[in-house]
Each structure stands twice: as C-alpha cells, then as structure tokens.
Design an enzyme around this catalytic site. Structure first.
Site, PDB file in Angstrom:
ATOM      1  NE  ARG A   1       5.966 -17.681   6.911  1.00 11.38           N
ATOM      2  CZ  ARG A   1       6.858 -16.714   7.108  1.00 11.38           C
ATOM      3  NH1 ARG A   1       6.703 -15.859   8.090  1.00 11.38           N
ATOM      4  NH2 ARG A   1       7.886 -16.594   6.310  1.00 11.38           N
ATOM      5  CE1 TYR A   2       1.109 -14.017   8.875  1.00  7.72           C
ATOM      6  CE2 TYR A   2       2.306 -13.580   6.841  1.00  7.72           C
ATOM      7  CZ  TYR A   2       2.248 -13.569   8.219  1.00  7.72           C
ATOM      8  OH  TYR A   2       3.316 -13.113   8.936  1.00  7.72           O
TER       9      TYR A   2
ATOM     10  CB  CYS B   1      19.656 -10.394  -5.599  1.00  8.64           C
ATOM     11  SG  CYS B   1      18.496 -11.404  -4.665  1.00  8.64           S
TER      12      CYS B   1
ATOM     13  CG  ASP C   1       9.353 -13.724   9.353  1.00 11.88           C
ATOM     14  OD1 ASP C   1       8.504 -14.558   9.732  1.00 11.88           O
ATOM     15  OD2 ASP C   1       9.423 -13.296   8.189  1.00 11.88           O
TER      16      ASP C   1
ATOM     17  CG  ASP D   1      14.669 -13.328   9.355  1.00 13.00           C
ATOM     18  OD1 ASP D   1      13.939 -13.270  10.358  1.00 13.00           O
ATOM     19  OD2 ASP D   1      14.341 -12.873   8.243  1.00 13.00           O
TER      20      ASP D   1
ATOM     21  NE  ARG E   1      12.691 -16.141   0.813  1.00 14.17           N
ATOM     22  CZ  ARG E   1      11.906 -15.080   0.582  1.00 14.17           C
ATOM     23  NH1 ARG E   1      12.295 -14.123  -0.249  1.00 14.17           N
ATOM     24  NH2 ARG E   1      10.723 -14.993   1.155  1.00 14.17           N
TER      25      ARG E   1
ATOM     26  NE  ARG F   1      -0.206 -10.603   4.692  1.00 13.32           N
ATOM     27  CZ  ARG F   1      -0.710 -10.950   5.874  1.00 13.32           C
ATOM     28  NH1 ARG F   1      -1.845 -11.606   5.959  1.00 13.32           N
ATOM     29  NH2 ARG F   1      -0.052 -10.667   6.973  1.00 13.32           N
TER      30      ARG F   1
ATOM     31  CB  CYS G   1      22.068  -8.565   1.397  1.00 12.70           C
ATOM     32  SG  CYS G   1      21.165  -7.443   0.295  1.00 12.70           S
TER      33      CYS G   1
ATOM     34  CB  CYS H   1      20.487 -12.578   2.029  1.00 14.24           C
ATOM     35  SG  CYS H   1      19.018 -13.281   1.243  1.00 14.24           S
TER      36      CYS H   1
ATOM     37  CE  LYS I   1       7.769 -10.704   7.078  1.00 15.52           C
ATOM     38  NZ  LYS I   1       6.950 -11.676   6.299  1.00 15.52           N
TER      39      LYS I   1
HETATM   40  C1  LIG Z   1       6.489 -11.520   5.139  1.00 15.96           C
HETATM   41  C2  LIG Z   1       5.516 -12.423   4.531  1.00 15.96           C
HETATM   42  C3  LIG Z   1       4.277 -11.940   4.091  1.00 15.96           C
HETATM   43  C4  LIG Z   1       3.895 -10.486   4.197  1.00 15.96           C
HETATM   44  O1  LIG Z   1       3.602 -10.148   5.496  1.00 15.96           O
HETATM   45  P1  LIG Z   1       3.005  -8.692   5.795  1.00 15.96           P
HETATM   46  O2  LIG Z   1       3.008  -8.644   7.294  1.00 15.96           O
HETATM   47  O3  LIG Z   1       1.651  -8.628   5.190  1.00 15.96           O
HETATM   48  O4  LIG Z   1       3.937  -7.699   5.179  1.00 15.96           O
HETATM   49  C5  LIG Z   1       3.393 -12.817   3.547  1.00 15.96           C
HETATM   50  N1  LIG Z   1       3.667 -14.124   3.420  1.00 15.96           N
HETATM   51  C6  LIG Z   1       4.858 -14.627   3.833  1.00 15.96           C
HETATM   52  C7  LIG Z   1       5.107 -16.072   3.657  1.00 15.96           C
HETATM   53  C8  LIG Z   1       5.826 -13.793   4.387  1.00 15.96           C
HETATM   54  O5  LIG Z   1       6.996 -14.289   4.782  1.00 15.96           O
HETATM   55  S1  SF4 Z   2      18.206  -9.555   1.140  1.00 12.25           S
HETATM   56 FE1  SF4 Z   2      18.597 -11.435  -0.053  1.00 12.25          FE
HETATM   57  S2  SF4 Z   2      16.836 -11.588  -1.448  1.00 12.25           S
HETATM   58 FE2  SF4 Z   2      16.932  -9.443  -0.738  1.00 12.25          FE
HETATM   59  S3  SF4 Z   2      18.208  -8.359  -2.247  1.00 12.25           S
HETATM   60 FE3  SF4 Z   2      19.554  -8.985  -0.583  1.00 12.25          FE
HETATM   61  S4  SF4 Z   2      20.395 -10.949  -1.326  1.00 12.25           S
HETATM   62 FE4  SF4 Z   2      18.538 -10.556  -2.530  1.00 12.25          FE
END
Ligand SMILES: *Cc1c(COP(=O)(O)O)cnc(C)c1O
Ligand code: SF4
Length: 358
Positions: free
Chosen positions: A100-101, A113, A318, A281, A122, A104, A117, A120, A325
């Site tokens: 997304r960036y 996991c 986010d 989220d 995801r 990174r 959670c 979560c 974010k």
């Molecule tokens: C959260 C996230 C990051 C990391 O973001 P930082 O602000 O650097 O911690 C990088 N890529 C994606 C796709 C993310 O969701």
């Molecule tokens: S938040 Fe989601 S991905 Fe993270 S440990 Fe919990 S269940 Fe796993």
C-alpha cells in the site's frame, strides 16, 4: 446490555485449549442457552483459546475473556461492516503480498494464529486451516519482493508468522536477508503473549539476520503479560531485536484510562515501546468492541502528562478501502492556531518564533 445467563458460574481454571462450542460450554465460558448461536458463529469464524491464556480469564466478560470468547452477536453484521475493512485484497500484486506504500510491503506466509481474536480485522480469512502459502506460492511472493527494489521494509504478518516452524521461518528470513534492497524486517505477532512457550532458542536462531529485525507485539491488556511472556520477550530482546507494542482500542478491554495506562506501563516495563493504538477496523460482527474516535482521543488526553512519554502510542485509523493509516489525535495545536493546549487543557500562546512568518 443483554444479561447472559450462566456467565457468573465460571470457576474452573482452564487446563486444555478450547477449540469448540462444546469445550466453551463445558468450561462455563458460555451458557448452554447460546449453543445454537455459537455453533453458527463457529461455522464461520475460527475459535481457539490456548490453555494458559484461558487461565487468565476470571469472568467471560472480563478484558481477557471478551477478546477470545465467541459471542452470539458475531453473526449480527452491521451495514457499515466490511469483510476486508482495510482493502488488503485490492492491494495484493501476488498472493501473500500486500503493498500500500512505496517503500514497504506485507508478506503473509500463513493465516494461522495462536488464538483467534473476536475483533480481528482479518477474521474472514484467518483460521487453523488458513492458507499457508505452499512452496511455489511463497517462492512467487519472494520473487515479487526480489524484483521490487523500492521495497526496503518487509512486514511479516498473517496470521501470525511466529506460528511458523523454525525451519520455515529461517527459510523466509534467509531469503529476505539475501535481498540487497531490503534493510528492515518487521514481524507482527501475538505469540509472546498468546503462546509464549513457542518462543524458543530455535525460533530466535531463525530470526538471525544482518538486517534490522523489529518485532511488533500485539497485546491489549496488562494481564496478558505474565512471567512466560517476560521470558519470551527477553529471549528475543537478547538477540538485539527491539520490540514495539500495538494495541486495538476495545470496548470492555482497555477503554478506560486506568486499563489503558496499565497496558502501556506494562509494555514499558517489558522494554516495549508502544507504537500504535489502533482504532477498531469495522470487520463483520465486531460492533460490541467499537469505541468512538472522540472517546479514544479523550482517553489519551487523560494520560498525557500522567504517564511517561515512553508509554505514549500514536492513535491511528486505517482508512477504509486501503488508503493507509493516519494519526487521529488528540491534537494539542489547532491547525493554523496561535495557541497550544497543555496536558491539563489550559491554552497558551505559542512563542512568536514558532508562528508562521507573514
Ligand atoms: C499497516 C501496514 C503497513 C505498516 O504501516 P506503518 O505505518 O509503517 O506501521 C504497511 N503496509 C500495509 C499494507 C499495512 O496495512
Ligand atoms: S488480530 Fe487477527 S491476525 Fe492478529 S492474532 Fe488476532 S486473530 Fe490473529
């Protein structure tokens, strides 16, 4: 709030992990009356409460229980909730990678996991059968990273990368180590609090690299930090791996100033720098955890000046759809203003040299 029969009868300390509705009811973590609703939840979302983490539960609705015990409300999906709240899918050039960036990218080698959670983001994807990238898919993901020299930081997430075997972890870290443009490897994990016994010397060995290796621990309540967690963290910190903390602001878990203060202080005591406090989220069926942003800002305001600056996280949202974010306050300096607020809320004129020159 709905009165849930049976909750007050909880007594037996847990000795085995809980993976089923039967086990949940037998441990008195859920009432028999909820069985049908919980089976519906379980057919959709993974359940796992490791024994040691479960032993921290004093009451099903306490800050530990709320995080991991399935709840009938999870199948009530609010209209604003999204299966992929932060747009991972739209930003995935190859399976297992999210970018997304410019600098990174996430590498998600597995969706398993140490616990699941209930909030979560995801949750539609993670689970015990959840997609471990097979050898070929992992190779394609690594090849994408190898061929994308703008990427300087690779964030291992999932699922939880510390659920990988030491052999697999070493293979991935080794592959990243061999990419000259990658300077930083970051691991996002809940294992040191959820399954600290997995942090062995073999795992620490697997993380050996010439790159800057950082660990970001996900923890949401001070009670998650016991002696085994401390030992696990020490083992990693002794390998020169700095540890940062990330937490989700959660109703009934850390949404009062004392709980949040205890959590942040527990992190600092464990040599963890709180990094992010995440606004929740809107994943499906998570409404009972929602804390409005204004309340989150007020909570942090209550801590400013009261806790060491080492404990201060950046409160982040986010943005829906994968736009990234951003920090969401609280702010002490109104945009373009000539006054600044002190921790107690009193306003002061900015020194003239700090004002925009006209
Ligand atoms: C959260 C996230 C990051 C990391 O973001 P930082 O602000 O650097 O911690 C990088 N890529 C994606 C796709 C993310 O969701
Ligand atoms: S938040 Fe989601 S991905 Fe993270 S440990 Fe919990 S269940 Fe796993």
């Amino acid at each position: 709030m709905l009165q849930r029969a049976g909750c007050s009868q909880y007594s037996a300390p847990m000795t085995a992990p809980i993976r089923s509705v039967d086990a949940l009811i037998a441990a008195k973590l859920a009432p028999e009356a909820d069985r049908a609703a919980l089976e519906a939840v379980a057919s959709r979302y993974a359940t796992l409460i490791p024994a040691a983490f479960g032993a921290l539960i004093e009451h099903p609705d306490d800050p530990i229980g709320r995080q991991v015990i399935p709840h009938p409300d999870e199948i009530r999906h609010a209209p604003h909730e999204l299966a992929d709240p932060i747009g991972d899918a739209a930003h995935s050039p190859v399976p297992g990678i999210v970018r997304r960036y410019p600098d990174r990218a996430l590498l998600k080698p597995l969706l398993v996991c140490p616990l699941y959670c209930r909030f979560c983001f995801r949750r539609e994807h993670v689970g015990p059968e959840g997609g471990l990238l097979d050898e070929a898919a992992l190779e394609r993901a690594l090849a994408w990273l190898r061929g994308t020299p703008e990427i300087t930081e690779v964030i291992l997430t999932g699922g939880d990368p510390l659920m990988l075997s030491p052999r697999r972890l070493r293979q991935i870290v080794g592959a990243l180590d061999a990419m000259p443009h990658v300077t930083t490897i970051r691991i996002h994990s809940r294992v040191p609090v959820a399954a600290p016994e997995r942090i062995t010397a073999e795992i620490a060995d697997a993380l050996e690299t010439e790159k800057a290796m950082w660990l970001v621990l996900h923890a949401n309540h001070a009670r998650e930090f016991g002696p085994a967690t401390r030992d696990a963290l020490r083992l990693l910190q002794a390998r020169a791996i700095p540890v940062l903390g990330q937490s989700v602001l959660l109703r009934g878990v850390n949404d009062d100033p004392d709980s949040l203060e205890d959590l942040l202080r527990a992190m600092v005591r464990h040599r963890i720098k709180p990094y992010y406090l995440h606004q929740l989220d809107p994943a499906p069926g998570t409404a009972r955890f929602h804390v409005p942003i204004g309340e989150g800002q007020a909570l942090l305001r209550a801590l400013r000046g009261r806790v060491t600056g080492l404990a201060w996280p950046t409160y982040v949202l986010d943005i829906e759809g994968g736009h990234g974010k951003v920090p969401i306050g609280p702010s002490y300096l109104p945009e373009g203003g000539e006054t600044v607020s002190d921790p107690s809320g009193a306003m002061h004129r900015l020194p003239t040299h700090a004002l925009p020159s006209s």
